[in-house]
Scaffold this active site. Sequence first.
Site, mmCIF file in Angstrom:
data_model
loop_
_atom_site.group_PDB
_atom_site.id
_atom_site.type_symbol
_atom_site.label_atom_id
_atom_site.label_comp_id
_atom_site.label_asym_id
_atom_site.label_seq_id
_atom_site.Cartn_x
_atom_site.Cartn_y
_atom_site.Cartn_z
ATOM 1 N N THR A 1 27.376 -23.561 24.285
ATOM 2 C CA THR A 1 27.207 -22.128 24.045
ATOM 3 C C THR A 1 28.414 -21.332 24.506
ATOM 4 O OG1 THR A 1 24.824 -22.335 24.164
ATOM 5 C CG2 THR A 1 25.713 -20.169 24.640
ATOM 6 N N SER B 1 25.651 -29.831 23.272
ATOM 7 C CA SER B 1 25.670 -30.934 24.235
ATOM 8 C C SER B 1 24.550 -31.937 24.023
ATOM 9 C CB SER B 1 25.664 -30.407 25.670
ATOM 10 O OG SER B 1 24.423 -29.849 26.009
ATOM 11 N N THR C 1 25.081 -26.380 28.176
ATOM 12 C CA THR C 1 24.288 -26.406 29.415
ATOM 13 C C THR C 1 23.126 -27.395 29.366
ATOM 14 O OG1 THR C 1 22.870 -24.606 28.640
ATOM 15 C CG2 THR C 1 24.827 -23.998 29.925
ATOM 16 N N ASP C 2 22.730 -27.811 28.162
ATOM 17 C CA ASP C 2 21.503 -28.613 28.069
ATOM 18 C C ASP C 2 21.636 -30.003 28.680
ATOM 19 O OD1 ASP C 2 20.159 -26.533 26.932
ATOM 20 O OD2 ASP C 2 20.591 -27.136 24.882
HETATM 21 N N1 ASP Z 1 22.437 -26.133 23.096
HETATM 22 C C1 ASP Z 1 23.556 -25.661 23.879
HETATM 23 C C2 ASP Z 1 24.292 -26.886 24.380
HETATM 24 O O1 ASP Z 1 23.835 -27.527 25.279
HETATM 25 C C3 ASP Z 1 23.062 -24.828 24.978
HETATM 26 C C4 ASP Z 1 24.108 -24.290 25.889
HETATM 27 O O2 ASP Z 1 25.246 -24.650 25.893
HETATM 28 O O3 ASP Z 1 23.722 -23.400 26.686
HETATM 29 O O4 ASP Z 1 25.325 -27.194 23.852
#
Ligand code: ASP
Length: 345
Positions: free
Chosen positions: A31, A77, A110-111
């Site tokens: 993100t 991710s 973040t995931d």
């Molecule tokens: N779906 C995104 C990822 O993990 C979420 C994020 O980055 O906050 O790439």
Amino acid sequence: MNSLLTTVDFKTLSTYNPELKNVVILATGGTIAGSGEAHKTLNYEPGALPISDLLASVPHLDEVANCAGIQVSNLCSADITVSHWLTLASIINSLAGRDDIHGFVITHGTDTLDETSYFLNLVLKTDKPVIITGSMRPATAISADGPLNLYQSVALAANPEACGMGVMVVFAEGIYSGRDVQKVNTFKANAFDERDFGCLGYMRDSEAFFYTRTLKKHTTAAQFDVSALSSLPEVSVAYFHVDANPGILDYLATLSQGIIIAGAGGGIYSKSWIDKVGELKQSNIPVVRCSRISSGITLKDAYIDLSSNSIPCNSLVPQKARILLSLALTQTKDYDRIAAMYNEY
Ligand code: ASP
């Protein structure tokens, strides 16, 4: 040598300042590199913007450190694989020997950021700071949180106090250990925590304030070497619930060299699963018991005797216990040796 490495030459930066530390930024997507409708936080595409845009979005970054960017990947991710992990490890382990490189920042979705942090914490062979960050809001959102997270991550990567602390995560002005960091909220900007262990410290602007450190082994003290590997032993996670079908374990055994069970409470499961775990031991497929509860400890001496056929995970969550078992299986299938690793790491 990996062709990505040839791009790291700080002196070619138009803003190069010999007084500052040199930091390599490895961008993987997420993100923080997300783009969508202006001001909105939903319906965006993660991993859309290149590293050059990320760096350009952070005002005054060139007053904190000289930054050279490497685009390792640009994806959500959820699509990070072992192959990306091995690439990151190989790049950082190769560059860490250079005297003109003082620290590293990885931008990441973040995931699964907690998993990448723990993997690298176990396989990097450097005391130089390695900081992982991301954002909860895409770069195009109102109050995007990526620029501050990136600014503070670069500041920490350039800070000699951060040496020897293992891989760390900087997020929403907190500093977290790669071992214990966990995503604890699906959308809030302050989405990371170390559960019972709090945090290692705080960032205020570019200053770091440390209060604790992890006592578990990491980086240069860790025994794992992935430099010659192109894959890792496959380990799967089974989630126990009321009346869970033990056939799930049979199926996972066809895919895996080891199995993690996210058990109930202190890592327990039903009699039918206990029997199946005994069969898996006979088949030489190690089983590690964790808990589906995200705080506390899973030990050998739970009140049901699960100890003889499985290995307790100590305080790791299932997705991190999976990484440790996979690395352990590159060295041994011996239950006692693997159990010792769960206490050390
Ligand atoms: N779906 C995104 C990822 O993990 C979420 C994020 O980055 O906050 O790439």
